[in-house]
Design a protein around this motif. Structure first.
Motif, PDB file in Angstrom:
ATOM      1  N   GLY A   1      -6.059  -3.412   3.709  1.00  0.00           N
ATOM      2  CA  GLY A   1      -5.107  -2.485   4.311  1.00  0.00           C
ATOM      3  C   GLY A   1      -4.210  -3.069   5.380  1.00  0.00           C
ATOM      4  O   GLY A   1      -3.379  -2.353   5.953  1.00  0.00           O
ATOM      5  N   TYR A   2      -4.335  -4.368   5.661  1.00  0.00           N
ATOM      6  CA  TYR A   2      -3.470  -5.008   6.671  1.00  0.00           C
ATOM      7  C   TYR A   2      -2.008  -4.831   6.261  1.00  0.00           C
ATOM      8  O   TYR A   2      -1.651  -5.036   5.102  1.00  0.00           O
ATOM      9  N   HIS A   3      -1.146  -4.452   7.226  1.00  0.00           N
ATOM     10  CA  HIS A   3       0.255  -4.257   6.883  1.00  0.00           C
ATOM     11  C   HIS A   3       1.161  -4.864   7.953  1.00  0.00           C
ATOM     12  O   HIS A   3       0.841  -4.866   9.149  1.00  0.00           O
ATOM     13  N   GLU A   4       2.302  -5.380   7.498  1.00  0.00           N
ATOM     14  CA  GLU A   4       3.259  -6.046   8.383  1.00  0.00           C
ATOM     15  C   GLU A   4       4.523  -6.329   7.575  1.00  0.00           C
ATOM     16  O   GLU A   4       4.561  -6.122   6.357  1.00  0.00           O
ATOM     17  N   HIS A   5       5.556  -6.790   8.233  1.00  0.00           N
ATOM     18  CA  HIS A   5       6.769  -7.224   7.541  1.00  0.00           C
ATOM     19  C   HIS A   5       6.403  -8.427   6.665  1.00  0.00           C
ATOM     20  O   HIS A   5       5.733  -9.354   7.110  1.00  0.00           O
TER      21      HIS A   5
ATOM     22  N   LYS B   1       1.466  -4.747   2.462  1.00  0.00           N
ATOM     23  CA  LYS B   1       0.259  -3.969   2.728  1.00  0.00           C
ATOM     24  C   LYS B   1      -0.835  -4.475   1.797  1.00  0.00           C
ATOM     25  O   LYS B   1      -0.716  -4.378   0.568  1.00  0.00           O
ATOM     26  N   CYS B   2      -1.882  -5.032   2.366  1.00  0.00           N
ATOM     27  CA  CYS B   2      -2.963  -5.623   1.583  1.00  0.00           C
ATOM     28  C   CYS B   2      -3.683  -4.547   0.777  1.00  0.00           C
ATOM     29  O   CYS B   2      -4.127  -3.530   1.330  1.00  0.00           O
ATOM     30  N   SER B   3      -3.829  -4.784  -0.507  1.00  0.00           N
ATOM     31  CA  SER B   3      -4.503  -3.826  -1.384  1.00  0.00           C
ATOM     32  C   SER B   3      -6.013  -3.833  -1.188  1.00  0.00           C
ATOM     33  O   SER B   3      -6.703  -2.940  -1.683  1.00  0.00           O
TER      34      SER B   3
ATOM     35  N   ASN C   1       0.617  -6.547  -3.182  1.00  0.00           N
ATOM     36  CA  ASN C   1       0.575  -6.514  -1.717  1.00  0.00           C
ATOM     37  C   ASN C   1       1.971  -6.382  -1.104  1.00  0.00           C
ATOM     38  O   ASN C   1       2.113  -5.869   0.001  1.00  0.00           O
ATOM     39  N   ARG C   2       2.979  -6.890  -1.820  1.00  0.00           N
ATOM     40  CA  ARG C   2       4.337  -6.863  -1.273  1.00  0.00           C
ATOM     41  C   ARG C   2       5.236  -5.935  -2.072  1.00  0.00           C
ATOM     42  O   ARG C   2       5.326  -6.043  -3.294  1.00  0.00           O
TER      43      ARG C   2
ATOM     44  N   VAL D   1       8.061  -4.916   2.833  1.00  0.00           N
ATOM     45  CA  VAL D   1       6.813  -4.359   3.357  1.00  0.00           C
ATOM     46  C   VAL D   1       5.609  -5.033   2.712  1.00  0.00           C
ATOM     47  O   VAL D   1       5.527  -5.149   1.487  1.00  0.00           O
TER      48      VAL D   1
ATOM     49  N   CYS E   1      -2.750 -12.026   2.036  1.00  0.00           N
ATOM     50  CA  CYS E   1      -3.107 -11.376   3.299  1.00  0.00           C
ATOM     51  C   CYS E   1      -3.618 -12.426   4.280  1.00  0.00           C
ATOM     52  O   CYS E   1      -4.556 -13.171   3.965  1.00  0.00           O
TER      53      CYS E   1
END
Length: 228
Positions: free
Chosen positions: A175-179, A170-172, A163-164, A168, A153
């Motif tokens: 919660g940060y999310h991005e491609h 999304k940080c466990s 996380n991946r 996709v 992250c």
């Protein structure tokens, strides 16, 4: 084809061309295998007509000339896409490129082709063309260790394979999310000049270094909260 730390995805149509070429090569291989089986069957029948048919199949359907022509044509399609995107990246007036930081270009890409294609695409796309274009425009290329770059992250530095999920991220933890590729681009840029994470270092060692740093950040944050 490429994700940048400026949060851009370039060459998004490359996957479509890869799929089309792979499907076409698969169908051609199936047809060639059927013709080869028919050729062997005809050879077992020693009549003059059967041998003549076998020779026509060998000459027109099992030769390397058409296969080579298809290979060159497919390579040309990929070259066109790669050159188009690299030219756009290096010559654009808005937000011009000042430096290039990439993952270790000696690592091979994973494409759904045979070993020969994978080696060629890896060397041509990821190594030769980037270096060539950068040198042409007077831009230095810096290589860094990419281990766990798409699992870390960029906000809280939590590194976890959970996380991946595909493309996709999304940080466990936070919660940060991005491609996922855009996340990797940010982390790769952040490793420029990092003296602790060196090229060739094992992924487990990289993760250990990043995890130790994250614990230090968490402890400093807790200390400030307690002090307040």
């Amino acid at each position: 084809m490429m994700a940048t730390s400026e949060q851009e995805l370039l060459g998004t149509d490359l996957g479509k061309y890869f799929s089309e070429i792979a499907d076409k090569r698969g169908k051609n291989s199936e047809g060639r295998n059927r013709m080869h089986a028919l050729f062997l069957s005809l050879l077992k029948k020693t009549s003059k007509d059967n041998l003549a048919k076998a020779e026509r199949i060998r000459k027109h359907n099992l030769g390397r000339k058409k296969q080579r022509a298809r290979y060159i044509r497919d390579i040309g399609v990929i070259k066109t896409v790669v050159n188009r995107e690299l030219n756009f990246l290096f010559t654009r007036k808005t937000n011009p490129v000042k430096a290039i930081v990439v993952e270790d270009l000696s690592a091979r890409m994973k494409a759904h082709f045979c070993k020969k294609w994978n080696r060629w695409l890896s060397g041509w796309m990821r190594g030769y063309r980037i270096r060539y274009k950068a040198k042409k425009h007077g831009i230095e290329v810096n290589e860094v260790n990419p281990a766990h770059s798409s699992r870390e992250c960029p906000r809280c530095h939590c590194t976890d394979k959970k996380n991946r999920q595909g493309d996709v991220f999304k940080c466990s933890y936070c919660g940060y999310h991005e491609h996922a590729d855009l996340v990797a681009a940010l982390n790769i840029l952040g490793r420029l000049g990092d003296k602790e994470i060196r090229k060739g270092m094992s992924p487990s060692r990289v993760k250990a270094v990043r995890s130790a740093r994250r614990l230090e950040i968490i402890e400093r944050y807790r200390y400030r909260q307690d002090f307040r």
